[in-house]
Write a protein that holds these residues in place. Sequence first.
Motif, short mmCIF file in Angstrom:
data_model
loop_
_atom_site.label_atom_id
_atom_site.label_comp_id
_atom_site.label_asym_id
_atom_site.label_seq_id
_atom_site.Cartn_x
_atom_site.Cartn_y
_atom_site.Cartn_z
N PHE A 183 33.70 42.80 47.63
CA PHE A 183 33.72 42.64 46.19
C PHE A 183 34.38 41.81 45.37
O PHE A 183 33.70 41.11 44.52
CB PHE A 183 34.19 44.00 45.65
CG PHE A 183 33.54 45.31 45.94
CD1 PHE A 183 32.12 45.23 46.73
CD2 PHE A 183 33.91 46.41 45.64
CE1 PHE A 183 31.73 46.29 46.73
CE2 PHE A 183 33.28 47.54 45.79
CZ PHE A 183 32.07 47.62 46.44
N LYS A 184 35.51 41.24 46.03
CA LYS A 184 36.28 40.11 45.27
C LYS A 184 35.28 38.60 45.56
O LYS A 184 35.41 37.68 44.39
CB LYS A 184 37.67 39.80 45.81
CG LYS A 184 38.43 38.68 45.44
CD LYS A 184 40.00 38.75 46.25
CE LYS A 184 40.64 37.46 45.39
NZ LYS A 184 42.04 37.63 45.91
N LYS A 185 34.83 38.48 46.77
CA LYS A 185 34.13 37.15 47.15
C LYS A 185 32.84 37.12 46.05
O LYS A 185 32.34 36.27 45.71
CB LYS A 185 33.57 37.06 48.44
CG LYS A 185 34.68 36.80 49.40
CD LYS A 185 34.07 36.76 50.72
CE LYS A 185 35.14 36.48 51.70
NZ LYS A 185 34.63 36.69 53.15
N LYS A 186 32.33 38.53 45.74
CA LYS A 186 31.13 38.49 44.87
C LYS A 186 31.67 38.36 43.36
O LYS A 186 30.70 38.62 42.60
CB LYS A 186 30.20 39.60 45.24
CG LYS A 186 29.51 39.82 46.46
CD LYS A 186 28.83 40.87 46.75
CE LYS A 186 28.01 40.93 48.12
NZ LYS A 186 27.40 42.10 48.22
N LYS A 187 32.79 38.52 43.13
CA LYS A 187 33.41 38.56 41.96
C LYS A 187 33.09 39.54 41.04
O LYS A 187 32.85 39.53 39.73
CB LYS A 187 32.97 37.12 40.98
CG LYS A 187 33.49 35.99 41.78
CD LYS A 187 33.16 34.62 40.63
CE LYS A 187 33.62 33.45 41.45
NZ LYS A 187 34.73 33.48 41.82
N TYR A 188 32.95 40.85 41.88
CA TYR A 188 32.92 42.15 40.92
C TYR A 188 34.19 42.42 40.44
O TYR A 188 34.55 43.23 39.63
CB TYR A 188 32.51 43.26 42.18
CG TYR A 188 30.82 43.00 42.45
CD1 TYR A 188 30.25 42.10 42.24
CD2 TYR A 188 30.41 43.87 43.50
CE1 TYR A 188 28.88 41.92 42.74
CE2 TYR A 188 29.19 44.00 43.98
CZ TYR A 188 28.40 43.06 43.58
OH TYR A 188 27.12 42.91 43.96
N ILE A 189 35.28 42.15 41.41
CA ILE A 189 36.85 42.50 41.19
C ILE A 189 37.49 41.18 41.19
O ILE A 189 37.16 40.26 41.86
CB ILE A 189 37.26 43.56 41.86
CG1 ILE A 189 37.14 43.19 43.24
CG2 ILE A 189 36.43 44.85 41.85
CD1 ILE A 189 37.87 44.16 44.34
N GLU A 199 35.78 42.68 37.27
CA GLU A 199 35.43 41.53 36.49
C GLU A 199 33.90 41.65 36.12
O GLU A 199 33.65 41.11 35.14
CB GLU A 199 35.49 40.38 37.54
CG GLU A 199 36.95 39.93 37.75
CD GLU A 199 37.18 38.64 37.92
OE1 GLU A 199 37.41 37.42 37.27
OE2 GLU A 199 36.68 37.86 39.13
N ASP A 200 33.40 42.42 36.82
CA ASP A 200 31.95 42.65 36.53
C ASP A 200 31.45 44.03 36.59
O ASP A 200 31.15 44.57 37.77
CB ASP A 200 31.07 41.98 37.46
CG ASP A 200 29.43 41.55 37.09
OD1 ASP A 200 28.80 42.37 36.04
OD2 ASP A 200 28.92 40.58 37.43
N GLU A 201 31.70 44.79 35.54
CA GLU A 201 31.58 46.05 35.47
C GLU A 201 29.96 46.60 35.81
O GLU A 201 29.76 47.47 36.43
CB GLU A 201 32.00 46.64 33.96
CG GLU A 201 31.72 48.14 33.76
CD GLU A 201 32.02 48.67 32.57
OE1 GLU A 201 31.76 49.76 32.18
OE2 GLU A 201 32.53 47.89 31.87
#
Length: 211
Positions: A183-189, A199-201
């Motif tokens: 999730f962090k790599k995909k910039k979700y969080i 980061e990306d609700e």
Amino acid sequence: MSKEELKRVSDTKTSKTIKKGQAIFEEGEKLNGVFCVREGVSKLSKLSANGKDQIVKLASKGEVMGQRSVIAEETTNLSAVAVSDMEVCFIPKEGIVEALHKNPNFTVEVLRHMAHDLREADDVIVNMSQKTVKQRIAEAFLYLRDNFGTDAEGYLKVTLSREDIANVVGTATESCIRIISEFKKKKYIKTSGKKIGIEDEKKLRDLVDGF
């Protein structure tokens, strides 16, 4: 409750400070009253046959713990442990039981509250059986943000360990860590130590909804 009834119950209560990580009560314990959360958050969990904790609920300000055990006169089905420093009120069961016998409106309200808890438990069961681990973790982050808010830097106010997050969604800690990293790599969080921020609700909500 009438003002007189409230005063009688209030006069019997005592306040306790519970430190982070400290148990409020243990599964299988016989409770002599109920606990009301004034400040902080507690995790309510059940130990499975394989010795793993399953977190079934997070109790926060205004919520009551232990009422089912007191009313049913049974040992507790769950353990309650402080996730953060807490302030709780303890109300002896005598005052609660007396009010249940004498005040039908109070009894109905208690039943309504317990029915709501059962509905939440049903939702947990459905989620565990029908959603993937990734969906459940995404949903957990959104739940924590929506119910407990964020700090000034945008991180979730309630900081759970990776093991606790895994126990909320019913997976292995290793799987939880791997998915959080994804999730962090995909910039979700975003993360900072144990802290997690959304980061990306939209991406998280889309994942939860199966898109």
